[in-house]
Each structure stands twice: as structure tokens, then as C-alpha cells.
Write a protein that holds these residues in place. Structure first.
Motif, PDB file in Angstrom:
ATOM      1  N   CYS A  70       0.828  -1.205   0.000  1.00  0.00           N
ATOM      2  CA  CYS A  70       0.000   0.000   0.000  1.00  0.00           C
ATOM      3  C   CYS A  70       0.863   1.256   0.000  1.00  0.00           C
ATOM      4  CB  CYS A  70      -0.917  -0.015   1.220  1.00  0.00           C
ATOM      5  SG  CYS A  70      -1.835   1.523   1.490  1.00  0.00           S
ATOM      6  N   LEU A  71       1.814   1.336   0.922  1.00  0.00           N
ATOM      7  CA  LEU A  71       2.624   2.543   1.057  1.00  0.00           C
ATOM      8  C   LEU A  71       3.535   2.761  -0.151  1.00  0.00           C
ATOM      9  CD1 LEU A  71       3.526   2.362   4.845  1.00  0.00           C
ATOM     10  CD2 LEU A  71       1.787   3.785   3.738  1.00  0.00           C
ATOM     11  N   LYS A  72       4.079   1.695  -0.704  1.00  0.00           N
ATOM     12  CA  LYS A  72       4.917   1.854  -1.890  1.00  0.00           C
ATOM     13  C   LYS A  72       4.100   2.322  -3.091  1.00  0.00           C
ATOM     14  CE  LYS A  72       8.850  -1.084  -0.753  1.00  0.00           C
ATOM     15  NZ  LYS A  72       9.657  -2.280  -1.114  1.00  0.00           N
ATOM     16  N   SER A  73       2.857   1.866  -3.187  1.00  0.00           N
ATOM     17  CA  SER A  73       2.009   2.339  -4.286  1.00  0.00           C
ATOM     18  C   SER A  73       1.694   3.823  -4.125  1.00  0.00           C
ATOM     19  CB  SER A  73       0.728   1.513  -4.379  1.00  0.00           C
ATOM     20  OG  SER A  73      -0.139   1.733  -3.281  1.00  0.00           O
ATOM     21  N   LEU A  74       1.567   4.284  -2.898  1.00  0.00           N
ATOM     22  CA  LEU A  74       1.316   5.710  -2.670  1.00  0.00           C
ATOM     23  C   LEU A  74       2.542   6.556  -2.999  1.00  0.00           C
ATOM     24  CD1 LEU A  74      -0.842   5.549   0.561  1.00  0.00           C
ATOM     25  CD2 LEU A  74      -1.505   6.615  -1.601  1.00  0.00           C
ATOM     26  N   GLN A  75       3.710   5.989  -2.901  1.00  0.00           N
ATOM     27  CA  GLN A  75       4.920   6.729  -3.268  1.00  0.00           C
ATOM     28  C   GLN A  75       4.998   6.977  -4.766  1.00  0.00           C
ATOM     29  OE1 GLN A  75       8.062   4.270  -1.645  1.00  0.00           O
ATOM     30  NE2 GLN A  75       8.066   5.363   0.308  1.00  0.00           N
ATOM     31  N   ARG A  76       4.233   6.243  -5.551  1.00  0.00           N
ATOM     32  CA  ARG A  76       4.294   6.355  -7.007  1.00  0.00           C
ATOM     33  C   ARG A  76       3.139   7.170  -7.587  1.00  0.00           C
ATOM     34  NH1 ARG A  76       6.111   0.912  -6.113  1.00  0.00           N
ATOM     35  NH2 ARG A  76       3.998   0.081  -6.368  1.00  0.00           N
ATOM     36  N   GLN A  77       2.517   7.995  -6.784  1.00  0.00           N
ATOM     37  CA  GLN A  77       1.408   8.808  -7.270  1.00  0.00           C
ATOM     38  C   GLN A  77       1.861   9.851  -8.275  1.00  0.00           C
ATOM     39  OE1 GLN A  77      -2.170   8.512  -6.341  1.00  0.00           O
ATOM     40  NE2 GLN A  77      -1.084   6.567  -6.097  1.00  0.00           N
ATOM     41  N   GLN A  78       1.111   9.972  -9.350  1.00  0.00           N
ATOM     42  CA  GLN A  78       1.347  10.993 -10.365  1.00  0.00           C
ATOM     43  C   GLN A  78       0.402  12.157 -10.078  1.00  0.00           C
ATOM     44  OE1 GLN A  78       0.698   8.800 -13.990  1.00  0.00           O
ATOM     45  NE2 GLN A  78       2.553   7.567 -13.726  1.00  0.00           N
ATOM     46  N   LEU A 123       7.331  -0.827   9.578  1.00  0.00           N
ATOM     47  CA  LEU A 123       7.149  -0.618   8.141  1.00  0.00           C
ATOM     48  C   LEU A 123       6.677   0.802   7.858  1.00  0.00           C
ATOM     49  CD1 LEU A 123       5.430  -3.844   6.754  1.00  0.00           C
ATOM     50  CD2 LEU A 123       7.489  -2.757   5.859  1.00  0.00           C
ATOM     51  N   ALA A 124       5.709   1.232   8.641  1.00  0.00           N
ATOM     52  CA  ALA A 124       5.141   2.562   8.432  1.00  0.00           C
ATOM     53  C   ALA A 124       6.184   3.649   8.646  1.00  0.00           C
ATOM     54  CB  ALA A 124       3.950   2.771   9.370  1.00  0.00           C
ATOM     55  N   GLU A 125       7.012   3.489   9.652  1.00  0.00           N
ATOM     56  CA  GLU A 125       8.041   4.499   9.932  1.00  0.00           C
ATOM     57  C   GLU A 125       9.033   4.624   8.774  1.00  0.00           C
ATOM     58  OE1 GLU A 125       9.552   3.092  13.604  1.00  0.00           O
ATOM     59  OE2 GLU A 125       7.848   3.871  14.773  1.00  0.00           O
ATOM     60  N   ALA A 126       9.239   3.526   8.054  1.00  0.00           N
ATOM     61  CA  ALA A 126      10.176   3.554   6.933  1.00  0.00           C
ATOM     62  C   ALA A 126       9.560   4.141   5.666  1.00  0.00           C
ATOM     63  CB  ALA A 126      10.672   2.137   6.647  1.00  0.00           C
ATOM     64  N   LEU A 127       8.240   4.047   5.511  1.00  0.00           N
ATOM     65  CA  LEU A 127       7.631   4.372   4.223  1.00  0.00           C
ATOM     66  C   LEU A 127       6.590   5.488   4.254  1.00  0.00           C
ATOM     67  CD1 LEU A 127       7.153   0.692   2.972  1.00  0.00           C
ATOM     68  CD2 LEU A 127       8.859   2.337   2.159  1.00  0.00           C
ATOM     69  N   ALA A 128       6.085   5.834   5.419  1.00  0.00           N
ATOM     70  CA  ALA A 128       5.081   6.894   5.525  1.00  0.00           C
ATOM     71  C   ALA A 128       5.730   8.190   5.993  1.00  0.00           C
ATOM     72  CB  ALA A 128       3.968   6.480   6.485  1.00  0.00           C
ATOM     73  N   ASP A 129       5.001   9.293   5.857  1.00  0.00           N
ATOM     74  CA  ASP A 129       5.507  10.579   6.331  1.00  0.00           C
ATOM     75  C   ASP A 129       5.358  10.722   7.845  1.00  0.00           C
ATOM     76  OD1 ASP A 129       6.199  11.853   3.744  1.00  0.00           O
ATOM     77  OD2 ASP A 129       4.067  11.605   3.362  1.00  0.00           O
ATOM     78  N   ARG A 130       4.269  10.182   8.371  1.00  0.00           N
ATOM     79  CA  ARG A 130       4.050  10.234   9.816  1.00  0.00           C
ATOM     80  C   ARG A 130       3.402   8.946  10.277  1.00  0.00           C
ATOM     81  NH1 ARG A 130       1.267  15.345  12.407  1.00  0.00           N
ATOM     82  NH2 ARG A 130       2.056  14.221  14.225  1.00  0.00           N
TER      83      ARG A 130
END
Length: 233
Positions: A19-27, A48-55
Motif C-alpha cells: 500500500c505505502l509503496k504504491s502511494l509513493q508512485r502517485q502521479q 514498516l510505516a516508519e520507513a515508508l510513511a511521512d508520519r
């Protein structure tokens, strides 16, 4: 337009990374932030969230509506989008939500759900049955909003008082039934989120369909739904 994305999560290490990696690829041309509202997970969700999310906001275990509210309270942008931890988000998700909210009369928008791992029947149901149903519900001003795929303007969200944090399910529909007093809730079929079918696999079709129909009718009629919603992991 800038958007805050809020994701409630409890013991979702199996799904959250995707989920979080897909959000990193938003256009998306605007700014956006991703907030994970961690419901005191006991697995690797927070790491996982701490590594990939903003907060990441970890809070005492509560309802999913409380988790969504805590994430919304921590967000900073003019639009708040909500999805779930067991999703895959296509690259155009935020841009499609934002395009609908360019309508000055819109207070919120929701999109369609597709199964991540669905069979032919499930794919056809989500592709050919759900969109006409969603359009009808918006037309009669009874939006049937999926928590995994909707966004609201912050001002309308605040005017409505946010989520009813006592609800364990149906908090999305209940919220938007109050928000529609401050503007239209739209349906955008171009906004698609892919969701896990794990609940269908455990419950079966009859229980899943009957539960959601009954719950939606109760929410529209009385403003509350089922108080119990067993976690499926």
C-alpha cells in the motif's frame, strides 16, 4: 490542491508495504502526505510505516473510526483522503480525487473498489455492478462511501464534527451522510482502489453481501450500524 492521506492500521505488516509503496508512485501535481494511524499493532506494522510513511501515530487500541479520526486530526492539508492498509493504489488515485473536488459545490468524493486477488465473478461484480449502484446512491443523496477510497474537504469534515468514533464499521457512510449537508458527495469511477478479498474468503458471499446491505440500510435509516466487526488478518 494538496492532500493528506490517512491509513488506519492494526497488525497489517503483510499488506501495508504494498500500500505505502504504491502511494509513493502517485502521479499528482500537488503536495501530499501519508499518515499511518497505528492501532497499537503487535507485529511489524509500525516499523514498516516508519520507513515508508511521512508520519506514524501510534495510539491505544480502539475502533477504526477512532483511528481515522486520529490520523485526520494530525493531517495538515485542505483535503483528507482515506484508504485502508490492505490496498494497492493506482498512480492516478490522488489526481482523480482532486479532479472531482475542483467542483466548488463538492464536499467529498468517492471512487470504486476492485479486488486485488479476485476471481472472474468478483471482478465482474466490482466492474459492472458497483459503479451503477454508487451512481444511483449519489443521485438519491444516499452516498454509499467505501472507507478504502474517499476524500473530503477539511472544512466540511470539521463542520460535520468528524467521525463518530464509537462506530466499528460504517463510519465512512455515516460521516458522509453528515458531510453532504455542507456540499455534494460525488462518485468518480476513474478513482479506483484495489482491495484484499480476505474477508470474502473467510465469510463467503452470502454473509458478506447480507452484512453490508443490512449495515448500509441501518446507517441510512438510523445513523448507526453494526457495533461488532471481527478483524480478519
Amino acid at each position: 490542491m494538496d492532500i493528506s492521506v490517512v491509513i488506519p492500521a492494526y497488525n497489517e505488516e503483510k499488506y501495508l508495504e504494498r500500500c505505502l509503496k504504491s502511494l509513493q508512485r502517485q502521479q499528482f501535481g500537488g503536495n501530499y502526505e501519508v499518515i499511518v494511524s497505528d492501532d497499537s499493532s503487535t507485529d511489524g506494522t509500525a516499523k514498516l510505516a516508519e520507513a515508508l510513511a511521512d508520519r506514524v501515530i501510534t495510539h491505544p487500541k480502539s475502533t477504526i473510526s477512532q483511528g481515522r479520526q486520529i490520523g485526520a486530526d494530525a493531517s495538515k492539508y485542505e483535503v483528507i483522503a482515506f484508504t485502508d492498509a490492505d490496498t494497492f493504489i493506482p498512480p492516478n488515485w490522488l489526481s482523480s480525487l482532486a479532479s472531482s473536488l475542483e467542483d466548488p459545490e463538492a464536499a467529498g468524493v468517492h471512487g470504486n473498489l476492485m479486488p486485488l486477488d479476485g476471481n472472474r465473478l468478483e471482478n465482474h461484480f466490482c466492474r459492472y455492478v458497483l459503479p451503477p449502484y454508487s451512481k444511483l446512491m449519489v443521485k438519491i443523496n444516499r452516498p454509499s462511501v467505501p472507507g478504502a477510497n474517499f476524500a473530503v474537504r477539511r472544512d466540511a469534515f470539521n463542520k460535520a464534527g468528524g467521525f463518530n468514533v464509537r462506530l466499528s464499521t460504517g463510519e465512512d457512510v455515516e460521516l458522509c451522510n453528515r458531510i453532504k449537508c455542507f456540499g455534494r458527495i460525488l462518485f468518480n469511477p476513474e478513482s479506483v482502489v484495489y482491495v484484499s478479498t480476505r474477508r470474502i474468503r473467510k465469510w463467503g458471499y452470502m454473509k458478506t453481501v447480507s452484512f453490508h446491505i443490512t449495515n448500509t440500510l441501518r446507517l441510512h435509516a438510523f445513523g448507526y450500524g453494526e457495533m461488532e466487526y471481527e478483524p480478519v488478518r
